[in-house]
Design an enzyme around this catalytic site. Structure first.
Site, PDB file in Angstrom:
ATOM      1  N   LEU A  66       0.811  -1.212   0.000  1.00  0.00           N
ATOM      2  CA  LEU A  66       0.000   0.000   0.000  1.00  0.00           C
ATOM      3  C   LEU A  66       0.846   1.265   0.000  1.00  0.00           C
ATOM      4  CD1 LEU A  66      -2.856  -0.951   2.505  1.00  0.00           C
ATOM      5  CD2 LEU A  66      -2.683  -1.400   0.045  1.00  0.00           C
ATOM      6  N   GLY A  90      -1.618   6.460  -2.666  1.00  0.00           N
ATOM      7  CA  GLY A  90      -2.726   6.334  -3.603  1.00  0.00           C
ATOM      8  C   GLY A  90      -3.831   5.447  -3.040  1.00  0.00           C
ATOM      9  N   HIS A  91      -3.444   4.314  -2.476  1.00  0.00           N
ATOM     10  CA  HIS A  91      -4.430   3.436  -1.828  1.00  0.00           C
ATOM     11  C   HIS A  91      -5.102   4.155  -0.657  1.00  0.00           C
ATOM     12  CE1 HIS A  91      -1.664   0.179  -3.480  1.00  0.00           C
ATOM     13  NE2 HIS A  91      -2.825  -0.145  -3.991  1.00  0.00           N
ATOM     14  N   GLN A 145      -9.578  -0.676 -16.201  1.00  0.00           N
ATOM     15  CA  GLN A 145     -10.109  -1.577 -15.174  1.00  0.00           C
ATOM     16  C   GLN A 145     -11.359  -0.986 -14.534  1.00  0.00           C
ATOM     17  OE1 GLN A 145      -7.681  -3.799 -12.017  1.00  0.00           O
ATOM     18  NE2 GLN A 145      -8.347  -1.998 -10.885  1.00  0.00           N
ATOM     19  N   SER A 175       2.130   3.749  -7.644  1.00  0.00           N
ATOM     20  CA  SER A 175       1.956   2.339  -7.972  1.00  0.00           C
ATOM     21  C   SER A 175       2.823   1.509  -7.033  1.00  0.00           C
ATOM     22  CB  SER A 175       2.369   2.067  -9.420  1.00  0.00           C
ATOM     23  OG  SER A 175       2.431   0.677  -9.683  1.00  0.00           O
ATOM     24  N   ARG A 192       4.383  -0.979  -7.871  1.00  0.00           N
ATOM     25  CA  ARG A 192       5.564  -1.362  -8.640  1.00  0.00           C
ATOM     26  C   ARG A 192       6.676  -0.314  -8.573  1.00  0.00           C
ATOM     27  NH1 ARG A 192       1.447  -3.849 -11.751  1.00  0.00           N
ATOM     28  NH2 ARG A 192       1.913  -6.034 -12.232  1.00  0.00           N
TER      29      ARG A 192
END
Length: 283
Positions: free
Chosen positions: A33, A36-37, A156, A188, A190
């Site tokens: 996390l 953004g989350h 998505q 992200s 990532r």
């Protein structure tokens, strides 16, 4: 903070909350996390009595097994981060694959009126079958009033809205603005895997998108696409996979602009072996 690994116990707890007229928000995540989350969770808390956050690295939506293996898993840190917002109003569901899928960890096949065939669907075959499978299962377990998704994964988001429509699921799907670092890079999980050199180069993605938006005001979609492609030819650390200008409603690539449609630019870029996606509304 309540933390469940078993779907039956979670469902029972949510049933109890709903019997007391609690409204339930839901933020599905794959963990690792970041802010953004947290922005999604905060949106959920503003509109609901409690928010369920699922933390599950879903194997059925990875077309690259190496990416699945390397995907960061930081459950303890994730829970600690959520506790900085609220330890009373957030419920964590961190299942095993067996708890969520049973004996067969596999995707259903879905049709999303063609939305699944564009962009990410074209470059990652089967990806949206995996997304649809896990989100539908999570919706059936959590039974949220509203679910919150970031616009970074805009395709998505549109597919989840279509899933709810086609299957008659009683969930209000809420799209939330992209959360960015100070230098513009879209948040992200990532990003944590980027080398220092690639992290320094990555903000070029958003910089190019903002320039493309300006150009789209006077140039054709093809002209803008050609310009973006050329910009990445000079980026040794960034490899452009695709740049597509599409109709927001259908996600079909745009050939000729219309004042009656909303357009969005979508991009996927490799920074080393890390794949980054982003998008921007154009009008």
């Amino acid at each position: 903070m309540k933390h469940f690994q078993n779907k039956t116990k979670l469902a029972s707890h949510i049933t109890d909350l709903k019997s007391k007229d609690y409204s339930v928000g839901f933020v599905p995540t794959m963990g690792a996390l970041h802010n953004g989350h947290l922005s999604l969770v905060k949106n959920g808390l503003e509109e609901n009595d409690v928010v369920v956050v699922s933390i599950f690295v879903n194997p059925t939506q990875f077309d690259n097994k190496d990416d699945l293996i390397k995907y960061p898993r930081t459950l303890e840190a994730d829970i600690a981060l959520l506790e900085t917002i609220s330890d009373q109003k957030i419920i964590v569901y961190a299942p095993t694959a067996e708890d969520l899928y049973g004996d067969q960890v596999e995707s259903q096949s879905f049709s999303f009126d063609g939305l699944e065939n564009e962009m990410e669907g074209a470059f990652r075959p089967g990806h949206f079958d995996g997304v649809g499978t896990v989100v539908k299962r999570l919706f059936e377990i959590v039974k949220p009033d509203s679910a919150y998704f970031g616009e970074k994964d805009f395709q998505q988001l549109q597919i989840i809205k279509k899933l709810v429509e086609l299957h008659g699921l009683p969930v209000n799907v809420v799209g939330c603005p992209i959360h960015r670092a100070d230098d513009g890079l879209a948040m992200s999980s990532r990003n944590a895997r980027l080398t220092p050199e690639h992290r320094k180069a990555a903000p070029f993605i958003y910089k190019t998108l903002t320039s493309a938006k300006i150009k789209f005001g006077t140039k054709s979609a093809k002209n803008v696409t050609d310009w973006v492609t050329k910009q990445f030819e000079n980026q040794a650390l960034l490899d452009l996979e695709y740049f597509i200008i599409a109709d927001e409603a259908t996600l079909k690539p745009t050939k000729r602009k219309s004042t009656k449609k909303s357009y969005r630019a979508f991009i996927a870029v490799y920074a080393g072996d890390i794949r980054l996606i982003d998008n921007i509304a154009l009008n």
